[in-house]
Write a protein that holds these residues in place. Structure first.
Motif, PDB file in Angstrom:
ATOM      1  N   LEU A 141     -27.055  41.928  42.544  1.00 36.53           N
ATOM      2  CA  LEU A 141     -28.120  41.559  43.484  1.00 36.53           C
ATOM      3  C   LEU A 141     -28.043  40.076  43.826  1.00 36.53           C
ATOM      4  O   LEU A 141     -27.510  39.282  43.052  1.00 36.53           O
ATOM      5  CB  LEU A 141     -29.481  41.870  42.862  1.00 36.53           C
ATOM      6  CG  LEU A 141     -29.820  43.351  42.686  1.00 36.53           C
ATOM      7  CD1 LEU A 141     -31.209  43.504  42.104  1.00 36.53           C
ATOM      8  CD2 LEU A 141     -29.709  44.106  44.008  1.00 36.53           C
ATOM      9  N   PRO A 142     -28.580  39.706  44.988  1.00 36.69           N
ATOM     10  CA  PRO A 142     -28.645  38.285  45.319  1.00 36.69           C
ATOM     11  C   PRO A 142     -29.509  37.549  44.304  1.00 36.69           C
ATOM     12  O   PRO A 142     -30.476  38.109  43.767  1.00 36.69           O
ATOM     13  CB  PRO A 142     -29.291  38.267  46.711  1.00 36.69           C
ATOM     14  CG  PRO A 142     -29.698  39.651  47.019  1.00 36.69           C
ATOM     15  CD  PRO A 142     -29.110  40.576  46.026  1.00 36.69           C
ATOM     16  N   ALA A 143     -29.155  36.299  44.064  1.00 34.09           N
ATOM     17  CA  ALA A 143     -29.793  35.534  42.993  1.00 34.09           C
ATOM     18  C   ALA A 143     -31.311  35.560  43.050  1.00 34.09           C
ATOM     19  O   ALA A 143     -31.983  35.644  42.018  1.00 34.09           O
ATOM     20  CB  ALA A 143     -29.287  34.090  43.029  1.00 34.09           C
ATOM     21  N   GLY A 144     -31.871  35.564  44.250  1.00 31.81           N
ATOM     22  CA  GLY A 144     -33.319  35.464  44.380  1.00 31.81           C
ATOM     23  C   GLY A 144     -34.079  36.754  44.106  1.00 31.81           C
ATOM     24  O   GLY A 144     -35.296  36.743  43.990  1.00 31.81           O
ATOM     25  N   ARG A 145     -33.366  37.863  43.965  1.00 28.13           N
ATOM     26  CA  ARG A 145     -34.064  39.153  43.856  1.00 28.13           C
ATOM     27  C   ARG A 145     -33.837  39.839  42.522  1.00 28.13           C
ATOM     28  O   ARG A 145     -34.093  41.044  42.385  1.00 28.13           O
ATOM     29  CB  ARG A 145     -33.586  40.104  44.976  1.00 28.13           C
ATOM     30  CG  ARG A 145     -33.427  39.459  46.349  1.00 28.13           C
ATOM     31  CD  ARG A 145     -34.744  39.315  47.094  1.00 28.13           C
ATOM     32  NE  ARG A 145     -35.505  40.536  47.235  1.00 28.13           N
ATOM     33  CZ  ARG A 145     -35.578  41.217  48.392  1.00 28.13           C
ATOM     34  NH1 ARG A 145     -34.906  40.831  49.443  1.00 28.13           N
ATOM     35  NH2 ARG A 145     -36.349  42.287  48.467  1.00 28.13           N
ATOM     36  N   ARG A 146     -33.381  39.112  41.541  1.00 28.62           N
ATOM     37  CA  ARG A 146     -32.983  39.755  40.282  1.00 28.62           C
ATOM     38  C   ARG A 146     -34.145  40.354  39.515  1.00 28.62           C
ATOM     39  O   ARG A 146     -33.966  41.247  38.696  1.00 28.62           O
ATOM     40  CB  ARG A 146     -32.238  38.742  39.396  1.00 28.62           C
ATOM     41  CG  ARG A 146     -30.947  38.255  40.048  1.00 28.62           C
ATOM     42  CD  ARG A 146     -29.732  38.439  39.180  1.00 28.62           C
ATOM     43  NE  ARG A 146     -28.520  38.235  39.993  1.00 28.62           N
ATOM     44  CZ  ARG A 146     -27.678  37.220  39.867  1.00 28.62           C
ATOM     45  NH1 ARG A 146     -27.898  36.288  38.949  1.00 28.62           N
ATOM     46  NH2 ARG A 146     -26.606  37.128  40.631  1.00 28.62           N
TER      47      ARG A 146
END
Lengths: 204, 204
Positions: A141-146
């Motif tokens: 996942l993209p870093a901001g949505r972990r």
DNA sequence: TGCAAAATTGATCACTGTTCAATAAAATAA
DNA sequence: TTATTTTATTGAACAGTGATCAATTTTGCA
């Protein structure tokens, strides 16, 4: 009689599970029998019941062993892998199920009596497998949505499971689906892409 | 004795399936017994075996009945519905399983002996359920991509099945997932969105 | 009516999970 | 060492299962 000198109680318990798992793998849940296990390890039927109390508890222990082996299989396949970890995870999920189809099916064929809870150590084994998956989803996942990884993992686990289940039980064969593994991977990627492309928080 | 004047062979077959389905629904696959069915309808165990040959064939007939009821349930829920058909389809899939959990589980707890094929009329019932789903998926896809509906349907059926299965068998409870139905719907929408937004032909 | 065909039975067999008094072995105490 | 207690182990007994099939009963037909 008293304890036979060559086996501690815990060792005996383990022997029974090991032999039980062997028979489960070889012959499947439907023709599993505590008596056959007892005979094979040279103990009487009564001893099995003294240690496990119930056939259900023995089956749960055997299924727990299957879950352990499954997690180990997943971990081994992902060990030191740089690229395509998620695809490998899905592939390993399938592979283990196909390789140990009888034991794998037994995990899902068995049902506890209604309103009964699975024992704590069994729950831990399920959670341990889930944790392997959460790790991989989070990394994809993209870093901001972990922080959404956990809840999405449950759902993608179910997605992969459904594909795996329909592969083993013949439903995909009936329907004419020829590459279930690719289909499962595609579904997982669809959902990860949806989360990447979308700004709304994902449902569930 | 000869035929009892009040039942044709086909009617008797149907009686057995109906009573069998009743017991399957009430008590589940694990404690299902041909003898109990026989006793309940006032025939002997031998008659059951004359008509079905094997316990497996009786179970298949009962599970076939479950599939029929399931398809009817799906169709009834979609009848004359204008909006949100796909969500309703998924919801109905879940609802039937929860409402008839024992009978629904029996469909998946039962396994044919290895290398044996399910009877044709059973296959037809599975295909009939699939067709209901294909219809809805096709309608949800953009006009130009409907030829992909069939192959995507297999996969989304598996996706929904996995969520439904984990709901009933307690896996979601262990994992802490609280709204599996929404999760399933979200996964289906993810994949349909992926196909809408993407120009590559979908994998699988 | 009599007879052949069809349907139904249930005792029988080998198996199952489960229980539990009897027994044998080991650990401990004297 | 011997006696005693504790623990482990047994397997016969019970109620239930799927499966078989010779014997029996009912039915439809000539």
């Amino acid at each position: 009689m008293g304890r036979r000198s060559d086996h501690s109680r815990q060792e005996l318990r383990d022997m029974i599970i090991t032999e039980g798992h062997r028979q489960m793998t070889a012959n499947g849940y439907a023709s599993f029998s505590a008596r056959k296990v007892a005979k094979r390890i040279g103990y009487s039927i009564g001893t099995i019941y003294n240690i496990f109390g119930t056939l259900d508890d023995l089956v749960l222990a055997i299924n727990g062993r299957t879950l352990d082996l499954w997690r180990e299989y997943l971990e081994a396949r992902l060990d030191n892998l740089e690229q395509g970890r998620l695809q490998q995870a899905v592939e390993a999920y399938f592979e283990f199920a196909v390789l140990h189809r009888n034991a794998w099916n037994a995990v899902y064929d068995f049902h506890l009596p209604e309103h009964e809870e699975p024992p704590e150590d069994y729950v831990e084994k399920v959670v341990a497998i889930k944790n392997v998956v959460v790790e991989e989803i989070a990394a994809a996942l993209p870093a901001g949505r972990r922080e959404e990884a956990v809840s999405l993992s449950y759902s993608l686990l179910a997605t992969v499971h459904g594909h795996c289940f329909f592969t083993l039980n013949g439903t995909f064969k009936i329907l004419g689906e020829t590459n279930p593994l690719n289909a499962a991977i595609a579904r997982v990627e669809d959902s990860i892409a949806a989360l990447k492309n979308d700004c709304r928080p994902s449902e569930s």
